[in-house]
Write a protein that holds these residues in place. Structure first.
Motif, short mmCIF file in Angstrom:
data_model
loop_
_atom_site.label_atom_id
_atom_site.label_comp_id
_atom_site.label_asym_id
_atom_site.label_seq_id
_atom_site.Cartn_x
_atom_site.Cartn_y
_atom_site.Cartn_z
N THR A 37 0.82 -1.21 0.00
CA THR A 37 0.00 0.00 0.00
C THR A 37 0.85 1.26 0.00
O THR A 37 0.36 2.33 -0.35
CB THR A 37 -0.92 0.03 1.22
OG1 THR A 37 -0.13 -0.02 2.41
CG2 THR A 37 -1.89 -1.13 1.19
N HIS A 50 5.06 -1.18 2.83
CA HIS A 50 3.97 -1.29 3.79
C HIS A 50 2.85 -2.10 3.14
O HIS A 50 2.48 -1.85 1.99
CB HIS A 50 3.42 0.09 4.18
CG HIS A 50 4.44 0.93 4.88
ND1 HIS A 50 4.59 0.91 6.24
CD2 HIS A 50 5.35 1.80 4.40
CE1 HIS A 50 5.56 1.75 6.57
NE2 HIS A 50 6.04 2.29 5.47
N THR A 52 -0.12 -2.96 5.10
CA THR A 52 -1.36 -2.71 5.82
C THR A 52 -1.88 -1.34 5.41
O THR A 52 -1.14 -0.36 5.47
CB THR A 52 -1.10 -2.71 7.34
OG1 THR A 52 -0.44 -3.92 7.68
CG2 THR A 52 -2.39 -2.59 8.11
#
Length: 76
Positions: A37, A50, A52
């Motif tokens: 993300t 990343h 999450t």
């Protein structure tokens, strides 16, 4: 000057960012079922992926403070 003192004065070069390397890594991650993300580039030239999604916020801090002020003073 000695060879040691001149070599200490040289700055180390930061690794170059090549977009094709980033794209290749992104494609490899997606092929393996991972969808990043965000991507951070650290000062030493390394990457931090990343996976999450960021937390959803109800608004920024100023909006929350204004809403609290309105409630306290009977404006809402």
């Amino acid at each position: 000057m000695t060879a040691i003192s001149t070599s200490l004065k040289k700055k180390t070069r930061r690794p170059t960012l090549r977009i094709r390397d980033v794209n290749a890594t992104l494609e490899a991650l997606k092929r393996n079922g991972m969808t990043p993300t965000a991507l951070d580039t650290l000062p030493d030239g390394t990457f931090r992926w990343h996976f999450t999604p960021p937390a959803q916020e109800d608004g920024d801090e100023l909006d929350r403070e204004l809403a609290e002020f309105d409630r306290k003073h009977g404006y809402s």
